[in-house]
Design a protein around this motif. Structure first.
Motif, PDB file in Angstrom:
ATOM      1  N   ASN A  16       0.824  -1.215   0.000  1.00 13.65           N
ATOM      2  CA  ASN A  16       0.000   0.000   0.000  1.00 13.65           C
ATOM      3  C   ASN A  16       0.855   1.261   0.000  1.00 13.65           C
ATOM      4  O   ASN A  16       0.549   2.228  -0.697  1.00 13.65           O
ATOM      5  N   ALA A  17       1.936   1.260   0.788  1.00 11.90           N
ATOM      6  CA  ALA A  17       2.812   2.433   0.851  1.00 11.90           C
ATOM      7  C   ALA A  17       3.474   2.699  -0.494  1.00 11.90           C
ATOM      8  O   ALA A  17       3.534   3.841  -0.955  1.00 11.90           O
ATOM      9  N   VAL A  18       3.952   1.646  -1.143  1.00 13.11           N
ATOM     10  CA  VAL A  18       4.599   1.815  -2.452  1.00 13.11           C
ATOM     11  C   VAL A  18       3.586   2.309  -3.479  1.00 13.11           C
ATOM     12  O   VAL A  18       3.878   3.223  -4.256  1.00 13.11           O
ATOM     13  N   SER A  19       2.399   1.740  -3.471  1.00 19.18           N
ATOM     14  CA  SER A  19       1.359   2.178  -4.408  1.00 19.18           C
ATOM     15  C   SER A  19       1.022   3.647  -4.199  1.00 19.18           C
ATOM     16  O   SER A  19       0.885   4.409  -5.161  1.00 19.18           O
ATOM     17  N   LYS A  20       0.907   4.049  -2.935  1.00 22.12           N
ATOM     18  CA  LYS A  20       0.596   5.448  -2.631  1.00 22.12           C
ATOM     19  C   LYS A  20       1.712   6.375  -3.092  1.00 22.12           C
ATOM     20  O   LYS A  20       1.458   7.422  -3.702  1.00 22.12           O
ATOM     21  N   LEU A  21       2.957   6.002  -2.799  1.00 24.87           N
ATOM     22  CA  LEU A  21       4.092   6.836  -3.201  1.00 24.87           C
ATOM     23  C   LEU A  21       4.159   6.991  -4.717  1.00 24.87           C
ATOM     24  O   LEU A  21       4.383   8.096  -5.222  1.00 24.87           O
ATOM     25  N   THR A  22       3.967   5.915  -5.443  1.00 29.68           N
ATOM     26  CA  THR A  22       4.041   6.014  -6.897  1.00 29.68           C
ATOM     27  C   THR A  22       2.874   6.819  -7.448  1.00 29.68           C
ATOM     28  O   THR A  22       3.045   7.562  -8.408  1.00 29.68           O
ATOM     29  N   SER A  23       1.701   6.710  -6.830  1.00 27.57           N
ATOM     30  CA  SER A  23       0.560   7.509  -7.288  1.00 27.57           C
ATOM     31  C   SER A  23       0.773   8.997  -7.003  1.00 27.57           C
ATOM     32  O   SER A  23       0.183   9.843  -7.657  1.00 27.57           O
ATOM     33  N   GLU A  24       1.647   9.287  -6.018  1.00 32.48           N
ATOM     34  CA  GLU A  24       1.986  10.674  -5.692  1.00 32.48           C
ATOM     35  C   GLU A  24       3.146  11.193  -6.536  1.00 32.48           C
ATOM     36  O   GLU A  24       3.615  12.299  -6.335  1.00 32.48           O
ATOM     37  N   GLY A  25       3.645  10.349  -7.447  1.00 28.66           N
ATOM     38  CA  GLY A  25       4.685  10.799  -8.359  1.00 28.66           C
ATOM     39  C   GLY A  25       6.101  10.406  -8.010  1.00 28.66           C
ATOM     40  O   GLY A  25       7.041  10.813  -8.696  1.00 28.66           O
ATOM     41  N   VAL A  26       6.291   9.611  -6.949  1.00 33.73           N
ATOM     42  CA  VAL A  26       7.637   9.150  -6.615  1.00 33.73           C
ATOM     43  C   VAL A  26       8.050   8.126  -7.678  1.00 33.73           C
ATOM     44  O   VAL A  26       7.324   7.178  -7.955  1.00 33.73           O
ATOM     45  N   SER A  27       9.202   8.335  -8.266  1.00 36.04           N
ATOM     46  CA  SER A  27       9.702   7.453  -9.318  1.00 36.04           C
ATOM     47  C   SER A  27      10.109   6.102  -8.768  1.00 36.04           C
ATOM     48  O   SER A  27      10.638   6.005  -7.660  1.00 36.04           O
ATOM     49  N   LYS A  28       9.891   5.063  -9.561  1.00 33.92           N
ATOM     50  CA  LYS A  28      10.306   3.719  -9.152  1.00 33.92           C
ATOM     51  C   LYS A  28      11.806   3.674  -8.911  1.00 33.92           C
ATOM     52  O   LYS A  28      12.285   2.898  -8.102  1.00 33.92           O
ATOM     53  N   LEU A  58       7.110  -1.445  -9.508  1.00 32.89           N
ATOM     54  CA  LEU A  58       7.037  -0.161  -8.824  1.00 32.89           C
ATOM     55  C   LEU A  58       8.289   0.214  -8.050  1.00 32.89           C
ATOM     56  O   LEU A  58       8.389   1.326  -7.551  1.00 32.89           O
ATOM     57  N   VAL A  59       9.238  -0.706  -7.922  1.00 27.86           N
ATOM     58  CA  VAL A  59      10.467  -0.403  -7.185  1.00 27.86           C
ATOM     59  C   VAL A  59      11.671  -0.606  -8.091  1.00 27.86           C
ATOM     60  O   VAL A  59      11.649  -1.423  -9.000  1.00 27.86           O
ATOM     61  N   ALA A  60      12.737   0.146  -7.804  1.00 26.34           N
ATOM     62  CA  ALA A  60      13.956   0.049  -8.607  1.00 26.34           C
ATOM     63  C   ALA A  60      14.649  -1.282  -8.380  1.00 26.34           C
ATOM     64  O   ALA A  60      15.123  -1.918  -9.313  1.00 26.34           O
ATOM     65  N   GLU A  61      14.698  -1.710  -7.127  1.00 29.02           N
ATOM     66  CA  GLU A  61      15.474  -2.910  -6.813  1.00 29.02           C
ATOM     67  C   GLU A  61      15.008  -3.492  -5.500  1.00 29.02           C
ATOM     68  O   GLU A  61      14.459  -2.804  -4.656  1.00 29.02           O
ATOM     69  N   ARG A  62      15.234  -4.773  -5.344  1.00 31.08           N
ATOM     70  CA  ARG A  62      14.994  -5.473  -4.090  1.00 31.08           C
ATOM     71  C   ARG A  62      16.299  -6.121  -3.675  1.00 31.08           C
ATOM     72  O   ARG A  62      17.079  -6.532  -4.524  1.00 31.08           O
ATOM     73  N   TYR A  63      16.527  -6.164  -2.398  1.00 35.63           N
ATOM     74  CA  TYR A  63      17.764  -6.732  -1.885  1.00 35.63           C
ATOM     75  C   TYR A  63      17.454  -7.718  -0.764  1.00 35.63           C
ATOM     76  O   TYR A  63      16.643  -7.434   0.102  1.00 35.63           O
ATOM     77  N   ASN A  64      18.109  -8.843  -0.813  1.00 37.20           N
ATOM     78  CA  ASN A  64      18.118  -9.798   0.290  1.00 37.20           C
ATOM     79  C   ASN A  64      19.560  -9.862   0.753  1.00 37.20           C
ATOM     80  O   ASN A  64      20.454  -9.972  -0.067  1.00 37.20           O
TER      81      ASN A  64
END
Length: 101
Positions: A16-28, A58-64
């Protein structure tokens, strides 16, 4: 400049947070997800062998990561040793981290 960090215990909250941020214009390109648990990360973000989940678009990268590899990654984002240790403790506690640049 260090990214803003938000910690999530629940996957839905992260989504939900990522979806909200991207809908607000935050770039992936400014969103990164970090976790300890490979299976959980694959479930939330998708993996290379499966159909990607919405979050992977929606995200640039994921890290484990764990240990020194994780601390090194966190330092590359601008966190000092103490901050990196604190963030690693959150991951040890089962949280997922969202870094926002």
């Amino acid at each position: 400049m260090k990214p803003t960090v938000r910690a999530f215990h629940d996957d839905i909250g992260l989504l939900n947070a990522v979806s909200k941020l991207t809908s607000e214009g935050v770039s992936k390109d400014g969103l990164y997800v970090i976790g300890h648990d490979d299976a959980r990360m694959d479930c939330v973000v998708g993996d290379a062998d499966a159909q990607p989940h919405d979050l992977s678009d929606l995200v640039a990268e994921r890290y484990n990561g764990k240990g020194e590899a994780l601390r090194s990654l966190l330092r590359s984002f601008g966190f000092d040793s103490d901050e990196s240790g604190d963030l690693e403790e959150k991951l040890d506690g089962g949280e997922l981290l969202l870094l926002i640049r």
